[in-house]
Design a protein around this motif. Structure first.
Motif, PDB file in Angstrom:
ATOM      1  N   ASP A   1       0.795  -1.237   0.000  1.00  0.00           N
ATOM      2  CA  ASP A   1       0.000   0.000   0.000  1.00  0.00           C
ATOM      3  C   ASP A   1       0.822   1.280   0.000  1.00  0.00           C
ATOM      4  OD1 ASP A   1       1.044  -0.215   2.526  1.00  0.00           O
ATOM      5  OD2 ASP A   1      -0.873  -0.709   3.487  1.00  0.00           O
ATOM      6  N   GLY A   2       2.102   1.190  -0.306  1.00  0.00           N
ATOM      7  CA  GLY A   2       2.917   2.388  -0.402  1.00  0.00           C
ATOM      8  C   GLY A   2       3.612   2.818   0.871  1.00  0.00           C
ATOM      9  N   TYR A   3       3.278   2.196   2.008  1.00  0.00           N
ATOM     10  CA  TYR A   3       3.977   2.505   3.248  1.00  0.00           C
ATOM     11  C   TYR A   3       5.326   1.789   3.275  1.00  0.00           C
ATOM     12  CZ  TYR A   3      -0.441   4.373   5.103  1.00  0.00           C
ATOM     13  OH  TYR A   3      -1.584   5.099   5.301  1.00  0.00           O
ATOM     14  N   LEU A   4       6.238   2.290   4.108  1.00  0.00           N
ATOM     15  CA  LEU A   4       7.504   1.610   4.353  1.00  0.00           C
ATOM     16  C   LEU A   4       7.346   0.762   5.605  1.00  0.00           C
ATOM     17  CD1 LEU A   4      10.543   1.450   3.432  1.00  0.00           C
ATOM     18  CD2 LEU A   4      10.998   3.130   5.238  1.00  0.00           C
ATOM     19  N   TYR A   5       7.699  -0.524   5.511  1.00  0.00           N
ATOM     20  CA  TYR A   5       7.442  -1.443   6.613  1.00  0.00           C
ATOM     21  C   TYR A   5       8.721  -1.882   7.328  1.00  0.00           C
ATOM     22  CZ  TYR A   5       2.545  -1.690   5.390  1.00  0.00           C
ATOM     23  OH  TYR A   5       1.227  -1.358   5.175  1.00  0.00           O
ATOM     24  N   ARG A   6       8.541  -2.540   8.436  1.00  0.00           N
ATOM     25  CA  ARG A   6       9.634  -2.999   9.290  1.00  0.00           C
ATOM     26  C   ARG A   6      10.582  -3.907   8.498  1.00  0.00           C
ATOM     27  NH1 ARG A   6      10.216  -6.730  14.374  1.00  0.00           N
ATOM     28  NH2 ARG A   6      11.140  -5.296  15.859  1.00  0.00           N
ATOM     29  N   GLY A   7      11.860  -3.697   8.661  1.00  0.00           N
ATOM     30  CA  GLY A   7      12.844  -4.503   7.953  1.00  0.00           C
ATOM     31  C   GLY A   7      13.107  -5.826   8.643  1.00  0.00           C
ATOM     32  N   ARG A   8      13.420  -6.814   7.848  1.00  0.00           N
ATOM     33  CA  ARG A   8      13.849  -8.112   8.381  1.00  0.00           C
ATOM     34  C   ARG A   8      15.372  -8.125   8.491  1.00  0.00           C
ATOM     35  NH1 ARG A   8       9.855 -11.714   8.878  1.00  0.00           N
ATOM     36  NH2 ARG A   8       7.863 -11.255   7.845  1.00  0.00           N
ATOM     37  N   THR A   9      15.892  -8.931   9.393  1.00  0.00           N
ATOM     38  CA  THR A   9      17.309  -8.838   9.740  1.00  0.00           C
ATOM     39  C   THR A   9      18.249  -9.624   8.831  1.00  0.00           C
ATOM     40  OG1 THR A   9      17.051 -10.652  11.352  1.00  0.00           O
ATOM     41  CG2 THR A   9      16.773  -8.397  12.169  1.00  0.00           C
ATOM     42  N   GLY A  10      17.701 -10.319   7.834  1.00  0.00           N
ATOM     43  CA  GLY A  10      18.557 -11.089   6.932  1.00  0.00           C
ATOM     44  C   GLY A  10      19.570 -10.224   6.206  1.00  0.00           C
TER      45      GLY A  10
ATOM     46  N   ASP B   1       5.603   0.095  11.768  1.00  0.00           N
ATOM     47  CA  ASP B   1       6.477  -0.861  12.448  1.00  0.00           C
ATOM     48  C   ASP B   1       5.847  -2.249  12.541  1.00  0.00           C
ATOM     49  OD1 ASP B   1       8.851  -1.593  13.664  1.00  0.00           O
ATOM     50  OD2 ASP B   1       8.102  -1.170  15.682  1.00  0.00           O
ATOM     51  N   VAL B   2       5.441  -2.774  11.392  1.00  0.00           N
ATOM     52  CA  VAL B   2       4.973  -4.156  11.268  1.00  0.00           C
ATOM     53  C   VAL B   2       5.564  -4.697   9.972  1.00  0.00           C
ATOM     54  CG1 VAL B   2       2.815  -3.822  12.538  1.00  0.00           C
ATOM     55  CG2 VAL B   2       2.860  -3.427  10.073  1.00  0.00           C
ATOM     56  N   TYR B   3       5.543  -6.013   9.807  1.00  0.00           N
ATOM     57  CA  TYR B   3       6.101  -6.599   8.591  1.00  0.00           C
ATOM     58  C   TYR B   3       5.110  -6.491   7.430  1.00  0.00           C
ATOM     59  CZ  TYR B   3       9.761  -8.624  11.503  1.00  0.00           C
ATOM     60  OH  TYR B   3      10.814  -8.800  12.369  1.00  0.00           O
ATOM     61  N   ALA B   4       5.628  -6.148   6.265  1.00  0.00           N
ATOM     62  CA  ALA B   4       4.787  -6.023   5.074  1.00  0.00           C
ATOM     63  C   ALA B   4       4.083  -7.335   4.747  1.00  0.00           C
ATOM     64  CB  ALA B   4       5.621  -5.566   3.885  1.00  0.00           C
ATOM     65  N   SER B   5       4.763  -8.454   4.969  1.00  0.00           N
ATOM     66  CA  SER B   5       4.166  -9.753   4.664  1.00  0.00           C
ATOM     67  C   SER B   5       2.921  -9.992   5.512  1.00  0.00           C
ATOM     68  CB  SER B   5       5.177 -10.874   4.896  1.00  0.00           C
ATOM     69  OG  SER B   5       5.663 -10.851   6.225  1.00  0.00           O
ATOM     70  N   SER B   6       2.918  -9.537   6.769  1.00  0.00           N
ATOM     71  CA  SER B   6       1.742  -9.700   7.636  1.00  0.00           C
ATOM     72  C   SER B   6       0.565  -8.907   7.094  1.00  0.00           C
ATOM     73  CB  SER B   6       2.071  -9.235   9.061  1.00  0.00           C
ATOM     74  OG  SER B   6       3.123 -10.005   9.616  1.00  0.00           O
ATOM     75  N   VAL B   7       0.844  -7.707   6.606  1.00  0.00           N
ATOM     76  CA  VAL B   7      -0.220  -6.871   6.039  1.00  0.00           C
ATOM     77  C   VAL B   7      -0.751  -7.495   4.764  1.00  0.00           C
ATOM     78  CG1 VAL B   7      -0.765  -4.590   5.106  1.00  0.00           C
ATOM     79  CG2 VAL B   7       0.770  -4.804   7.080  1.00  0.00           C
ATOM     80  N   ARG B   8       0.130  -8.016   3.935  1.00  0.00           N
ATOM     81  CA  ARG B   8      -0.305  -8.663   2.699  1.00  0.00           C
ATOM     82  C   ARG B   8      -1.205  -9.865   2.983  1.00  0.00           C
ATOM     83  NH1 ARG B   8       3.179  -7.657  -2.103  1.00  0.00           N
ATOM     84  NH2 ARG B   8       2.459  -9.665  -2.852  1.00  0.00           N
TER      85      ARG B   8
END
Length: 229
Positions: free
Chosen positions: A125-134, A214-221
């Motif tokens: 949705d165009g927001y910037l989401y929490r990064g994963r640590t990989g 501050d949530v993961y994009a995958s969770s929103v998807r």
């Protein structure tokens, strides 16, 4: 060879001609030696637009499904993925994550440019989401410079599900190089990995001007997909 043909003959010139693109800070990317570019991820076309304006060839890690499609569409996708410098990885986790790390490190040990998307998937949705640590693990293991590079409006150019690009003004903006060598040898410390990741996302938020969640994009998807069923 195919990379340069796509960039300078078949695709690049047309994209440069039809899409007005602001370019800023790209001189922050080292002219030689290994470097990690960390970017925001708004559209699948990010992996075409960003390298178009970076002088050096850029390698990406892409999900292996893009390389295993059937028929003409599968063949075309596979050619495009390879031609734009993308490398297949298994994103199922566990041992696959370790294999992905090793693939990225091989690119960097050869002195090339590796681009990573810390969000792990496209923003829905165009927001910037929490990064994963990989990405932070790769950065610490490689010990090389890190440059944040943000794209703007690619989600409006190629929204999720669209087949043809829309003509909108674009931007490719690089921030100052980041140095995390002070954390050398600490890639097993999850607090260090989270700190590095959050610093990267802060820098990306500053240059992309996206609103941060501050949530993961995958969770929103997953939540949006469930709501549509």
């Amino acid at each position: 060879m195919l990379y340069w043909l796509l960039k300078w003959v078949f695709i690049g010139p047309w994209l440069r001609l039809f899409f007005r693109t602001e370019r800023r800070g790209l001189e922050n990317i080292p002219a030689d030696g290994p470097v990690v570019l960390v970017g925001n991820h708004l559209s699948f076309i990010d992996s075409i637009i960003m390298p178009l304006f970076v002088k050096r060839p850029v390698r990406f890690l892409a999900k292996s499904e893009y390389f295993s499609g059937k028929g003409i569409k599968g063949w075309f996708t596979r050619v495009m993925m390879k031609g734009t410098g993308q490398l297949p990885i298994d994103r199922s986790g566990g041992k696959a994550s370790e294999a992905s790390l090793n693939t990225g490190l091989r690119v960097l040990s050869a002195g090339h440019v590796l681009a990573l998307y810390p969000e792990g998937t496209r923003s829905p949705d165009g927001y910037l989401y929490r990064g994963r640590t990989g990405a932070a693990r790769t950065i610490l293991a490689a010990g090389c410079p890190v440059v944040p590079v943000a794209v703007r409006n690619t989600d409006k150019m190629m929204p999720i599900g669209s087949k043809w690009p829309k003509r909108v003004p674009l931007a490719v903006i690089a921030g100052p190089a980041l140095d995390f060598t002070r954390f050398a040898g600490m890639e097993g410390d999850r607090f260090v990995l989270r700190s590095i990741t959050d610093e990267i996302m802060h820098e990306l938020q500053m240059i992309s001007e996206q609103e941060y969640r501050d949530v993961y994009a995958s969770s929103v998807r997953h939540r949006l997909a469930a709501a549509q069923q």
